[in-house]
Design an enzyme around this catalytic site. Structure first.
Site, mmCIF file in Angstrom:
data_model
loop_
_atom_site.group_PDB
_atom_site.id
_atom_site.type_symbol
_atom_site.label_atom_id
_atom_site.label_comp_id
_atom_site.label_asym_id
_atom_site.label_seq_id
_atom_site.Cartn_x
_atom_site.Cartn_y
_atom_site.Cartn_z
ATOM 1 N N LEU A 15 7.183 35.497 14.404
ATOM 2 C CA LEU A 15 6.146 34.735 15.225
ATOM 3 C C LEU A 15 5.338 35.438 16.054
ATOM 4 C CD1 LEU A 15 7.840 31.418 16.129
ATOM 5 C CD2 LEU A 15 6.199 31.739 14.497
ATOM 6 N N ASP A 146 21.030 32.446 15.708
ATOM 7 C CA ASP A 146 21.756 33.367 14.556
ATOM 8 C C ASP A 146 23.095 33.738 14.926
ATOM 9 O OD1 ASP A 146 19.083 33.346 13.409
ATOM 10 O OD2 ASP A 146 18.363 35.278 14.190
ATOM 11 N N LYS A 186 3.389 19.424 14.304
ATOM 12 C CA LYS A 186 4.765 18.944 14.806
ATOM 13 C C LYS A 186 5.606 19.635 15.871
ATOM 14 C CE LYS A 186 5.028 15.457 11.985
ATOM 15 N NZ LYS A 186 5.033 14.112 12.294
ATOM 16 N N CYS A 380 3.618 65.237 9.218
ATOM 17 C CA CYS A 380 4.821 65.641 8.778
ATOM 18 C C CYS A 380 5.162 65.889 7.447
ATOM 19 C CB CYS A 380 5.788 64.292 9.164
ATOM 20 S SG CYS A 380 7.338 64.871 9.882
ATOM 21 N N LEU A 381 5.634 65.000 6.490
ATOM 22 C CA LEU A 381 5.648 65.456 5.127
ATOM 23 C C LEU A 381 4.336 65.695 4.626
ATOM 24 C CD1 LEU A 381 7.835 65.471 2.707
ATOM 25 C CD2 LEU A 381 7.016 63.321 2.161
ATOM 26 N N MET A 383 1.720 67.215 5.869
ATOM 27 C CA MET A 383 1.676 68.682 6.428
ATOM 28 C C MET A 383 2.238 69.552 5.391
ATOM 29 S SD MET A 383 2.922 70.641 9.568
ATOM 30 C CE MET A 383 2.928 72.505 9.521
ATOM 31 N N HIS A 519 4.339 63.359 14.758
ATOM 32 C CA HIS A 519 3.850 62.226 14.780
ATOM 33 C C HIS A 519 2.598 61.850 15.530
ATOM 34 C CE1 HIS A 519 6.058 60.970 10.832
ATOM 35 N NE2 HIS A 519 7.064 61.680 11.609
ATOM 36 N N GLU A 521 0.523 59.562 15.596
ATOM 37 C CA GLU A 521 0.234 58.233 15.478
ATOM 38 C C GLU A 521 0.943 57.563 16.675
ATOM 39 O OE1 GLU A 521 1.809 59.787 13.235
ATOM 40 O OE2 GLU A 521 3.503 58.632 12.436
#
Ligand code: GLN
Length: 547
Positions: A15, A146, A186, A380-381, A383, A519, A521
């Site tokens: 959610l 859960d 609801k 990474c890979l 490169m 990385h 990102e």
């Protein structure tokens, strides 16, 4: 001592608890408070490092080298606070700690039970560093009810009791389904979910209700009455066009005010939302579009490359363009020519990955980008594949490859231009890895410094010659091949401080071709786009190929 907000979920999963938590963090910051966000995950894996990206989405790596859940990425992107090892824990880790203590004899022969031993372990974890911030936001993964989650719910219930009154607030995220046949939203599933929560001793203070339709006043009153919360603490969470709208949207709905009210913080400091208004403006007022091909393996599940998708968006925001990322399965290029697939893109990105499958296709994508002068970012890979491509097609090493794919001892298929690293320097100590170490936690992980060559493209992009970036890999480009590759135009423009590990490569005779062993990102934020992504998108936008 920090104030605590516990964020739980009910009715269904996915959610957007992580997003709600992150947005709340951003809003509390906007009101001048310091925050830290934590994720408590009920699954039994010790950490998400060895979980498949297909199952669990991307593994987010922190500066201090923890392999964590992708929600920590959201937390960082929204608050700019660097997550730490101590901000993510799973049941698996908790049990493993408890069992280790039991083996060591720390419990002095007592019977080990969920209450108090497991719950104490969880509570100790939650309290780490609670003198450092004003607010600690702890999200419990999964949904209430859960079976694996029970010890966590019990622990936060106890925690609320252990602390002085008013120190902990419980926020519960649920769904109000829209029933088209009767034309109604609801509330019953939410009522049941709150009932479930109360049956384990937790009474929520704030309800956040996901809904695709506006919540009528009548339903809001009903939720407040049946769920025992104040009407102004029933917060609507509508679907958004961009996740970066979330802080402003939640503020409009009164989430931060409700939280401050629940803590009885009054008068509430006025928020400064200018950062998020600017972000909103950049997301919704882009001019033009840049198309980026992401040639990877886990293309069915976008969450597998979550941070890359976000960092590309940030790069677009910095350049006021919309970035349209398209995922292309690298294996297609094992059989087919990449040209028809790639020629209509403004830029190509090859992300990180593990294993041999799809790598020949990634090498072809790198070759295509190099030859056609299309901006290329290899991560990474990505490169490693660019280096293998250059070795094979420019430096006469036609059997160049990576040790990662040479499994059979004694039967070498490749010249290992990329090799398995067994020891390296971290700060001022040596890290060693044994060949038979477990799969979990044997990588070069976390933040490492790189030195950039003055005058190189990357030094220009970063505006610096020393950077820190996050790593997650076992293999490295072999420095042995540096001279040979540089003679062909593949420059090693970023190196580890000891000069042994290539961190960045770039093609000299190309408008924008950069491969990075780390990385980038993971460190990009909407309000502070990563320099590499910012410049990659600039190059894509300004390239001649822009249509
Ligand atoms: N499989 C490669 C390695 O371990 C690359 C890892 C990655 O892309 N994150 O070195």
């Amino acid at each position: 001592m920090a104030r605590y907000v516990f964020i739980t979920g009910g009715v269904v999963s996915s959610l957007g608890k992580g997003l709600a938590s992150a947005a709340l963090g951003a809003l509390l910051q906007a009101r001048g408070f310091s925050v830290r966000l934590r994720k408590l995950d009920p699954y039994l894996n010790v950490d998400p490092g060895t979980m498949s990206p297909f199952e669990h989405g991307e593994v987010f790596v922190t500066d201090d080298g923890a392999e964590t859940d992708l929600d920590l990425g959201h937390y960082e992107r929204f608050t700019g606070v660097s997550a730490r090892k101590t901000d993510s824990i799973s049941s698996g880790r908790i049990y493993s700690n408890v069992l280790e203590k039991e083996r060591r004899g720390d419990y002095l022969g007592k019977t080990i039970q969920v209450i108090p031993h497991v719950t104490n372990e969880i509570k100790d974890f939650i309290s780490i560093g609670d003198d450092e911030v004003d607010f600690m936001l702890c999200e419990i993964g999964g949904t209430v009810g859960d079976i694996e989650g029970l010890p966590f719910f019990e622990a936060i219930r106890q925690f609320g009791q252990d602390k002085p009154r008013g120190q902990c607030v419980f926020m519960h995220l649920t769904l109000l389904p829209w029933i088209a046949a009767s034309g109604e939203l609801k509330t019953k599933p939410t009522q049941h979910s709150v009932k479930e929560l109360r049956s384990i001793g937790i009474a929520p203070d704030i309800l956040v209700c996901r809904s695709e339709r506006p919540i009528p006043e009548k339903e809001r009153q009903k939720l407040a009455l049946f769920c025992n919360v104040r009407p102004d603490s029933v917060i609507a969470a509508y679907d958004l066009k961009s996740i970066y709208e979330a802080p402003l949207a939640y503020h409009r709905e009164g989430l931060d005010q409700a939280v401050l009210d629940a803590f009885q913080i009054s008068p509430a400091p006025k928020p400064d939302l200018s950062r998020w208004e600017d972000v909103y403006d950049r997301v919704f007022h882009a001019e033009g579009e840049v198309r980026v091909a992401i040639v990877g393996k886990y293309t069915q599940l976008e969450d597998a490359y979550k941070s890359i998708a976000e960092a590309l968006t940030h790069g677009g925001m910095a350049n006021r363009v919309k970035v349209k990322a398209e995922w292309i399965d690298a294996e297609i290029f094992d059989r087919e020519d990449p040209a028809p697939y790639l020629e209509n893109f403004h830029a190509i990105l090859v992300p990180g990955g593990f294993g041999e499958r799809g790598t020949e296709g990634k090498i072809k994508a790198a070759q295509f980008a190099r030859e056609k002068q299309i901006p290329y970012l290899g991560i990474c890979l990505g490169m490693q594949m660019a280096v293998i491509e250059a070795a094979r097609n420019m430096a006469d090493l036609s059997d160049a490859g990576s040790e990662e794919f040479d499994h059979e001892a004694g039967k070498r298929r490749f010249t290992p231009v990329v090799y398995h690293l067994k020891e390296w320097v971290q700060g001022n100590h040596m890290v060693e890895r044994k060949v038979d170490d477990d799969k979990g936690g044997t990588m070069r992980l976390g933040s490492y410094t790189a030195h950039l060559t003055k005058g190189s493209r990357v030094a220009q992009v970063y505006g610096a010659t020393e950077i820190q970036e996050r790593h997650r890999h076992r293999y490295e480009v072999d420095i042995k091949y540096r001279d040979k590759l540089e003679a062909c135009g593949l420059v090693f423009s970023g190196m580890s401080p000891d000069g042994r590990l290539p961190e960045i490569v770039e093609h000299r005779d190309h408008p924008w071709f950069i491969g990075v062993q780390f990385h980038p990102e993971l460190k990009s934020k909407p309000f502070e786009p990563h320099p590499l992504f910012k410049d990659f998108i600039r190059a894509a936008k300004e390239g001649e190929r822009l249509v």
